[in-house]
Design a protein around this motif. Structure first.
Motif, PDB file in Angstrom:
ATOM      1  N   TYR A 163     -13.708  -0.444   1.368  1.00 28.87           N
ATOM      2  CA  TYR A 163     -13.474   0.935   1.596  1.00 28.87           C
ATOM      3  C   TYR A 163     -12.312   1.282   0.760  1.00 28.87           C
ATOM      4  CZ  TYR A 163     -13.784   5.547   3.029  1.00 28.87           C
ATOM      5  OH  TYR A 163     -13.880   7.288   3.120  1.00 28.87           O
ATOM      6  N   ARG A 183      -9.315   6.103  -9.167  1.00 28.60           N
ATOM      7  CA  ARG A 183      -7.731   5.864  -9.146  1.00 28.60           C
ATOM      8  C   ARG A 183      -7.248   4.324  -8.472  1.00 28.60           C
ATOM      9  NH1 ARG A 183      -4.917   8.296  -4.284  1.00 28.60           N
ATOM     10  NH2 ARG A 183      -5.754   6.393  -3.487  1.00 28.60           N
ATOM     11  N   ASP A 184      -7.901   3.745  -7.253  1.00 25.96           N
ATOM     12  CA  ASP A 184      -7.730   2.766  -6.789  1.00 25.96           C
ATOM     13  C   ASP A 184      -8.020   1.415  -7.689  1.00 25.96           C
ATOM     14  OD1 ASP A 184      -6.616   3.825  -4.319  1.00 25.96           O
ATOM     15  OD2 ASP A 184      -8.475   4.069  -3.388  1.00 25.96           O
ATOM     16  N   GLY A 236      -7.056  -2.263  -6.922  1.00 33.46           N
ATOM     17  CA  GLY A 236      -7.604  -2.608  -5.526  1.00 33.46           C
ATOM     18  C   GLY A 236      -8.848  -2.913  -5.343  1.00 33.46           C
ATOM     19  N   SER A 237      -9.014  -3.621  -4.338  1.00 32.97           N
ATOM     20  CA  SER A 237     -10.396  -4.384  -4.076  1.00 32.97           C
ATOM     21  C   SER A 237     -10.769  -3.605  -2.827  1.00 32.97           C
ATOM     22  CB  SER A 237     -10.351  -5.942  -3.819  1.00 32.97           C
ATOM     23  OG  SER A 237      -9.432  -6.063  -2.605  1.00 32.97           O
ATOM     24  N   GLY A 238     -10.162  -2.972  -2.140  1.00 39.64           N
ATOM     25  CA  GLY A 238     -10.639  -2.109  -0.776  1.00 39.64           C
ATOM     26  C   GLY A 238     -10.813  -3.313   0.300  1.00 39.64           C
ATOM     27  N   GLY A 240      -7.903  -5.024   1.307  1.00 40.99           N
ATOM     28  CA  GLY A 240      -6.468  -5.335   1.759  1.00 40.99           C
ATOM     29  C   GLY A 240      -6.335  -4.991   3.262  1.00 40.99           C
ATOM     30  N   LEU A 241      -6.775  -3.890   3.638  1.00 39.52           N
ATOM     31  CA  LEU A 241      -6.877  -3.545   5.069  1.00 39.52           C
ATOM     32  C   LEU A 241      -7.853  -4.244   6.134  1.00 39.52           C
ATOM     33  CD1 LEU A 241      -6.237   0.313   4.851  1.00 39.52           C
ATOM     34  CD2 LEU A 241      -4.422  -1.443   5.565  1.00 39.52           C
ATOM     35  N   LYS A 263       2.150   1.827  -3.409  1.00 35.83           N
ATOM     36  CA  LYS A 263       1.016   2.187  -4.298  1.00 35.83           C
ATOM     37  C   LYS A 263       0.977   3.801  -4.084  1.00 35.83           C
ATOM     38  CE  LYS A 263      -1.406  -1.788  -3.767  1.00 35.83           C
ATOM     39  NZ  LYS A 263      -2.827  -2.343  -3.723  1.00 35.83           N
ATOM     40  N   ALA A 264       0.996   4.364  -2.863  1.00 38.25           N
ATOM     41  CA  ALA A 264       0.845   5.583  -2.421  1.00 38.25           C
ATOM     42  C   ALA A 264       1.920   6.679  -2.908  1.00 38.25           C
ATOM     43  CB  ALA A 264       0.572   5.844  -0.854  1.00 38.25           C
ATOM     44  N   VAL A 304     -10.401   4.971  -0.871  1.00 35.81           N
ATOM     45  CA  VAL A 304     -10.304   6.406  -0.743  1.00 35.81           C
ATOM     46  C   VAL A 304     -10.727   6.945  -2.024  1.00 35.81           C
ATOM     47  CG1 VAL A 304      -8.738   8.454  -0.686  1.00 35.81           C
ATOM     48  CG2 VAL A 304      -8.711   6.572   0.864  1.00 35.81           C
ATOM     49  N   ASP A 325       5.513   5.713   5.907  1.00 34.80           N
ATOM     50  CA  ASP A 325       5.746   6.088   4.333  1.00 34.80           C
ATOM     51  C   ASP A 325       5.731   7.768   4.187  1.00 34.80           C
ATOM     52  OD1 ASP A 325       3.225   6.937   3.260  1.00 34.80           O
ATOM     53  OD2 ASP A 325       2.568   4.953   3.541  1.00 34.80           O
ATOM     54  N   ASN A 331       0.788  -1.220  -0.163  1.00 37.78           N
ATOM     55  CA  ASN A 331       0.049  -0.024  -0.092  1.00 37.78           C
ATOM     56  C   ASN A 331       0.868   1.202   0.205  1.00 37.78           C
ATOM     57  OD1 ASN A 331      -2.469  -1.286   0.003  1.00 37.78           O
ATOM     58  ND2 ASN A 331      -2.850  -0.982   2.227  1.00 37.78           N
TER      59      ASN A 331
END
Ligand code: ADP
Length: 258
Positions: A200, A206-207, A212-214, A216-217, A159-160, A202, A182, A156
């Motif tokens: 979820y 873009r994600d 991203g699938s939302g 991961g976290l 990716k940021a 952000v 980071d 992550n």
């Protein structure tokens, strides 16, 4: 005697209320289990066709005689299938956590895990990954799962758009805190309370681009909680983010067992 009646009536009401609440809870519990099983089965079944699609697309892309238009089409199929593959994998992982995430707890040497992750990600990452961990720290954990959690946070951070990532271990008395710091784009305040929720993201558009699938976290949190630990985030847009994990400290494994 008549004045006792209301009390007895009240008693009965409470008893029947408790009874129906218990019935409702039992139904909720079984619905929850069914849903978890469904999710596990569905994601497992979806995985096979997606893997087959990816295999064939890769095969076709390796062939040379393709028009630009054909190649472009295949690249899109490939990208989208990869995204679906990750989503299905994440769903499968998450469904395992339906209350019964299996973690095999033992003494884990943290620095080893962090060094492995550093080595793994440094290959493809142009920035710098730095490990600041004392040699003599063990935590109570499942090495595979802890690797997964920290690797997820590092991925992550990459990716940021970070250029510098630090994996810092704070050795407290009973607990150990692992910080993934980071200098990427950061996260604004309104998103912070929701980051660990399933699906979820952000910035959806873009994600999506970033695959991203939302989930991961959400996976990170459920694994950490299965360890009896906690995870939290501090972040400031433009400056970067810090994800922290607190775990129980463990003693060094017995020499004979190590
Ligand atoms: P995904 O599986 O799609 O990566 P996550 O659950 O890992 O989703 O992350 C949720 C959201 O938090 C994403 O929108 C992601 O952009 C954002 N995010 C996670 N980590 C960071 C970070 N280190 N810096 C900035 N944004 C982050």
């Amino acid at each position: 005697k008549p004045e006792k009646l209301p009390e007895i009536e009240g008693h009965n009401e409470v008893a029947s209320l408790v009874k129906s609440l218990n019935r409702m809870l039992a139904r909720l519990e079984s619905a929850w289990e069914t849903q978890g099983r469904f999710l596990a089965d569905a994601s497992h079944e979806l995985r096979t066709p997606v893997t087959a699609i990816l295999g064939h697309v890769n095969y076709l892309l390796r062939r040379t005689q393709l028009s630009d238009q054909q190649r472009e089409g295949l690249e899109i199929i490939k990208r989208e299938s990869e995204r679906m593959h990750k989503l299905v994998g994440d769903l499968l992982e998450l469904s395992k956590t339906g209350g019964s995430w299996k973690v095999e707890l033992g003494s884990v040497h943290l620095k080893t895990v962090l060094d492995e992750i550093e080595e793994e990600y440094s290959k493809s990452f142009e920035g710098r990954i730095e490990v600041q961990a004392p040699e003599e720290v063990w935590v109570l954990g499942d090495p595979e799962r802890l690797h997964q959690v920290i690797a997820n946070l590092v991925s992550n951070a990459i990716k940021a758009n970070s250029t510098h990532i630090r994996l810092v271990v704070l050795d407290l008395a009973e607990r150990v805190v692992i910080r993934v710091e980071d200098n990427g784009e950061g996260i604004s305040k309104e998103h912070l309370p929701h980051l660990f929720e399933r699906f979820y993201r952000v910035d959806k558009a873009r994600d999506r681009e970033r695959g991203g699938s939302g989930l991961g976290l959400a996976i990170v949190r459920s694994i950490v909680e299965a360890h009896g630990g906690s995870v939290w985030v501090e972040s400031e847009p433009g400056k970067g983010s810090v994800f922290s994990i607190s775990l129980k400290r463990a003693s060094a494994p017995h020499p004979q067992l190590a």
